[in-house]
Design a protein around this motif. Structure first.
Motif, PDB file in Angstrom:
ATOM      1  N   ASP A 159      12.826  31.023 -88.803  1.00  0.00           N
ATOM      2  CA  ASP A 159      11.450  30.899 -88.320  1.00  0.00           C
ATOM      3  C   ASP A 159      11.437  30.130 -86.998  1.00  0.00           C
ATOM      4  O   ASP A 159      11.149  28.930 -86.962  1.00  0.00           O
ATOM      5  N   VAL A 160      11.720  30.838 -85.919  1.00  0.00           N
ATOM      6  CA  VAL A 160      11.827  30.148 -84.628  1.00  0.00           C
ATOM      7  C   VAL A 160      10.452  29.781 -84.053  1.00  0.00           C
ATOM      8  O   VAL A 160      10.382  29.185 -82.978  1.00  0.00           O
ATOM      9  N   SER A 161       9.374  30.138 -84.791  1.00  0.00           N
ATOM     10  CA  SER A 161       8.059  29.646 -84.350  1.00  0.00           C
ATOM     11  C   SER A 161       8.011  28.124 -84.499  1.00  0.00           C
ATOM     12  O   SER A 161       7.195  27.454 -83.891  1.00  0.00           O
ATOM     13  N   LYS A 162       8.905  27.592 -85.354  1.00  0.00           N
ATOM     14  CA  LYS A 162       9.030  26.120 -85.450  1.00  0.00           C
ATOM     15  C   LYS A 162      10.249  25.720 -84.623  1.00  0.00           C
ATOM     16  O   LYS A 162      11.390  25.911 -85.063  1.00  0.00           O
ATOM     17  N   PRO A 163      10.044  25.208 -83.420  1.00  0.00           N
ATOM     18  CA  PRO A 163      11.182  24.974 -82.530  1.00  0.00           C
ATOM     19  C   PRO A 163      12.150  23.910 -83.035  1.00  0.00           C
ATOM     20  O   PRO A 163      13.335  23.960 -82.736  1.00  0.00           O
ATOM     21  N   THR A 164      11.638  22.936 -83.813  1.00  0.00           N
ATOM     22  CA  THR A 164      12.503  21.838 -84.260  1.00  0.00           C
ATOM     23  C   THR A 164      12.684  21.890 -85.775  1.00  0.00           C
ATOM     24  O   THR A 164      11.720  22.089 -86.510  1.00  0.00           O
ATOM     25  N   LEU A 165      13.928  21.717 -86.193  1.00  0.00           N
ATOM     26  CA  LEU A 165      14.234  21.674 -87.622  1.00  0.00           C
ATOM     27  C   LEU A 165      14.180  20.223 -88.080  1.00  0.00           C
ATOM     28  O   LEU A 165      14.257  19.303 -87.265  1.00  0.00           O
ATOM     29  N   GLN A 183      30.278  18.373 -86.919  1.00  0.00           N
ATOM     30  CA  GLN A 183      29.111  17.494 -86.745  1.00  0.00           C
ATOM     31  C   GLN A 183      28.452  17.767 -85.387  1.00  0.00           C
ATOM     32  O   GLN A 183      27.223  17.830 -85.276  1.00  0.00           O
ATOM     33  N   ALA A 184      29.278  17.943 -84.361  1.00  0.00           N
ATOM     34  CA  ALA A 184      28.738  18.236 -83.024  1.00  0.00           C
ATOM     35  C   ALA A 184      28.038  19.594 -83.011  1.00  0.00           C
ATOM     36  O   ALA A 184      26.980  19.756 -82.391  1.00  0.00           O
ATOM     37  N   LEU A 185      28.596  20.560 -83.726  1.00  0.00           N
ATOM     38  CA  LEU A 185      27.959  21.881 -83.797  1.00  0.00           C
ATOM     39  C   LEU A 185      26.600  21.770 -84.500  1.00  0.00           C
ATOM     40  O   LEU A 185      25.607  22.356 -84.055  1.00  0.00           O
ATOM     41  N   ALA A 186      26.561  21.001 -85.581  1.00  0.00           N
ATOM     42  CA  ALA A 186      25.294  20.806 -86.303  1.00  0.00           C
ATOM     43  C   ALA A 186      24.259  20.164 -85.381  1.00  0.00           C
ATOM     44  O   ALA A 186      23.074  20.498 -85.434  1.00  0.00           O
ATOM     45  N   GLY A 187      24.718  19.288 -84.524  1.00  0.00           N
ATOM     46  CA  GLY A 187      23.823  18.626 -83.579  1.00  0.00           C
ATOM     47  C   GLY A 187      23.257  19.566 -82.524  1.00  0.00           C
ATOM     48  O   GLY A 187      22.316  19.212 -81.813  1.00  0.00           O
ATOM     49  N   ARG A 188      23.824  20.769 -82.414  1.00  0.00           N
ATOM     50  CA  ARG A 188      23.270  21.777 -81.495  1.00  0.00           C
ATOM     51  C   ARG A 188      22.003  22.413 -82.075  1.00  0.00           C
ATOM     52  O   ARG A 188      21.249  23.053 -81.365  1.00  0.00           O
ATOM     53  N   LEU A 189      21.789  22.267 -83.370  1.00  0.00           N
ATOM     54  CA  LEU A 189      20.562  22.789 -83.983  1.00  0.00           C
ATOM     55  C   LEU A 189      19.436  21.806 -83.669  1.00  0.00           C
ATOM     56  O   LEU A 189      19.594  20.608 -83.905  1.00  0.00           O
ATOM     57  N   PRO A 190      18.326  22.281 -83.155  1.00  0.00           N
ATOM     58  CA  PRO A 190      17.295  21.363 -82.675  1.00  0.00           C
ATOM     59  C   PRO A 190      16.754  20.467 -83.780  1.00  0.00           C
ATOM     60  O   PRO A 190      16.301  20.954 -84.812  1.00  0.00           O
ATOM     61  N   GLY A 191      16.855  19.151 -83.581  1.00  0.00           N
ATOM     62  CA  GLY A 191      16.323  18.183 -84.539  1.00  0.00           C
ATOM     63  C   GLY A 191      17.296  17.808 -85.634  1.00  0.00           C
ATOM     64  O   GLY A 191      16.963  16.991 -86.493  1.00  0.00           O
ATOM     65  N   MET A 192      18.493  18.367 -85.631  1.00  0.00           N
ATOM     66  CA  MET A 192      19.409  18.114 -86.740  1.00  0.00           C
ATOM     67  C   MET A 192      20.579  17.246 -86.306  1.00  0.00           C
ATOM     68  O   MET A 192      20.933  17.182 -85.131  1.00  0.00           O
ATOM     69  N   ARG A 193      21.205  16.615 -87.301  1.00  0.00           N
ATOM     70  CA  ARG A 193      22.425  15.837 -87.076  1.00  0.00           C
ATOM     71  C   ARG A 193      23.461  16.289 -88.098  1.00  0.00           C
ATOM     72  O   ARG A 193      23.106  16.652 -89.223  1.00  0.00           O
ATOM     73  N   GLY A 194      24.710  16.191 -87.710  1.00  0.00           N
ATOM     74  CA  GLY A 194      25.790  16.353 -88.676  1.00  0.00           C
ATOM     75  C   GLY A 194      26.200  14.978 -89.166  1.00  0.00           C
ATOM     76  O   GLY A 194      26.444  14.073 -88.373  1.00  0.00           O
ATOM     77  N   VAL A 195      26.258  14.795 -90.485  1.00  0.00           N
ATOM     78  CA  VAL A 195      26.621  13.502 -91.066  1.00  0.00           C
ATOM     79  C   VAL A 195      27.877  13.697 -91.913  1.00  0.00           C
ATOM     80  O   VAL A 195      27.874  14.519 -92.845  1.00  0.00           O
ATOM     81  N   TYR A 196      28.931  12.946 -91.589  1.00  0.00           N
ATOM     82  CA  TYR A 196      30.160  13.050 -92.393  1.00  0.00           C
ATOM     83  C   TYR A 196      29.871  12.616 -93.829  1.00  0.00           C
ATOM     84  O   TYR A 196      29.256  11.571 -94.062  1.00  0.00           O
ATOM     85  N   ALA A 197      30.319  13.411 -94.793  1.00  0.00           N
ATOM     86  CA  ALA A 197      29.957  13.133 -96.190  1.00  0.00           C
ATOM     87  C   ALA A 197      31.167  13.166 -97.122  1.00  0.00           C
ATOM     88  O   ALA A 197      31.009  13.338 -98.331  1.00  0.00           O
ATOM     89  N   GLY A 198      32.366  13.024 -96.564  1.00  0.00           N
ATOM     90  CA  GLY A 198      33.524  12.895 -97.440  1.00  0.00           C
ATOM     91  C   GLY A 198      34.549  13.999 -97.261  1.00  0.00           C
ATOM     92  O   GLY A 198      34.414  14.885 -96.431  1.00  0.00           O
ATOM     93  N   ARG A 199      35.576  13.880 -98.058  1.00  0.00           N
ATOM     94  CA  ARG A 199      36.685  14.832 -97.989  1.00  0.00           C
ATOM     95  C   ARG A 199      36.363  16.097 -98.766  1.00  0.00           C
ATOM     96  O   ARG A 199      35.394  16.162 -99.512  1.00  0.00           O
ATOM     97  N   LEU A 200      37.236  17.066 -98.590  1.00  0.00           N
ATOM     98  CA  LEU A 200      36.989  18.379 -99.195  1.00  0.00           C
ATOM     99  C   LEU A 200      36.908  18.293-100.726  1.00  0.00           C
ATOM    100  O   LEU A 200      36.197  19.070-101.346  1.00  0.00           O
ATOM    101  N   ARG A 201      37.612  17.337-101.307  1.00  0.00           N
ATOM    102  CA  ARG A 201      37.548  17.215-102.772  1.00  0.00           C
ATOM    103  C   ARG A 201      36.155  16.809-103.230  1.00  0.00           C
ATOM    104  O   ARG A 201      35.849  16.886-104.417  1.00  0.00           O
ATOM    105  N   ASN A 202      35.330  16.358-102.285  1.00  0.00           N
ATOM    106  CA  ASN A 202      33.933  16.034-102.616  1.00  0.00           C
ATOM    107  C   ASN A 202      32.958  17.117-102.179  1.00  0.00           C
ATOM    108  O   ASN A 202      31.748  16.886-102.153  1.00  0.00           O
TER     109      ASN A 202
END
Ligand SMILES: NC(=O)c1ccc[n+]([C@@H]2O[C@H](COP(=O)([O-])OP(=O)(O)OC[C@H]3O[C@@H](n4cnc5c(N)ncnc54)[C@H](OP(=O)(O)O)[C@@H]3O)[C@@H](O)[C@H]2O)c1
Length: 231
Positions: A159-165, A183-202
């Motif tokens: 829904d790109v009518s909402k410019p910011t997520l 995380q940097a890629l996630a930050g390319r989404l408008p209004g979003m941040r990438g947050v590290y949340a653990g290793r793959l086992r999690n």
């Protein structure tokens, strides 16, 4: 991975990119100026969907140059610098098993949720390897698998009518360079941040939390995401 390029210079491939989640990520990333390749089992379908996504991304881009092209999943896996996996769980293992060679040396971002539905609603499916991300890592020993984008609704993304997520992207993985990149890629989404949340086992909890969000969505008729506080 590791060639030192900034995230905005990378070509992002999306396997299963003709589906709602792949299209949604593609339209937002393309509108931010990321070059995107949409993959499908059918290259012609991928090209058609890529053309539609490009039009919508251009309308949302505000003058940023947009590049979205389609191809077979195999071609996209080979041509992209970083690849997002957005196929259904029941096609996940077979899709990746065929693509280990073209995906070698790359960051592979998995957003697949092991979800079933019954009369009580959505529930988490057991994955032999522990999680879908760990299944990907087992099938792609020469790739760096990162889990991300599970908690983003395709409806909201498209829904790109909402410019910011609104929300955060939980990023799980075992290689710091790869999780930093995602995380940097996630930050390319408008209004979003990438947050590290653990290793793959999690990854299992991150994948399964999506199913709680589906329950929220059904009860409140919304498209819920998550926000991590105090970060
Ligand atoms: N939808 C959401 O809001 C959302 C949110 C978070 C995470 N996810 C995850 O993202 C993934 C994609 O979700 P979606 O809603 O976009 O799913 P989808 O529309 O059902 O599937 C995405 C694409 O995958 C391809 N595909 C279908 N069956 C396949 C199979 N057996 N093997 C290989 N490819 C197959 C299809 O493309 P072709 O026929 O063109 O190959 C389809 O367009 C899922 O794993 C889901 O758990 C979705």
């Amino acid at each position: 991975m590791g060639d030192g390029r900034a995230v905005e210079e990378l070509v992002v491939g999306v396997l299963g990119g003709t589906g709602a989640q792949g299209r949604g990520l593609a339209v937002r990333l393309a509108a931010a100026g990321q070059r995107v390749l949409l993959g499908s089992r059918d290259a012609e379908r991928a090209s058609q969907v890529a053309a539609e996504v490009a039009v919508r991304a251009a309308a949302a881009a505000g003058g940023v140059e947009v590049s979205v092209q389609g191809g077979s999943n195999a071609d996209v896996a080979g041509a992209a610098d970083l690849v997002i996996v957005a196929v259904p769980f029941d096609g996940h293992g077979a899709t990746l098993a065929e693509l280990a060679t073209p995906l070698a040396g790359k960051v592979v971002v998995d957003c697949v949720v092991p979800m079933g539905f019954d009369e009580l609603g959505a529930y988490v499916l057991d994955v032999e390897e522990g999680s879908v991300c760990q299944q990907a890592a087992a099938l792609l020993p020469d790739s760096s698998v990162v889990g991300a984008f599970h908690h983003l609704s395709a409806v909201t993304l498209e829904d790109v009518s909402k410019p910011t997520l609104e929300g955060d992207v939980m990023v799980v993985g075992d290689v710091r360079e790869a999780t930093d990149l995602v995380q940097a890629l996630a930050g390319r989404l408008p209004g979003m941040r990438g947050v590290y949340a653990g290793r793959l086992r999690n990854a299992r909890q991150v994948e399964a939390l999506t199913i709680n969000l589906v329950s929220v969505n059904r009860r409140y008729k919304v498209h819920a995401g998550i926000r991590v506080t105090d970060v």
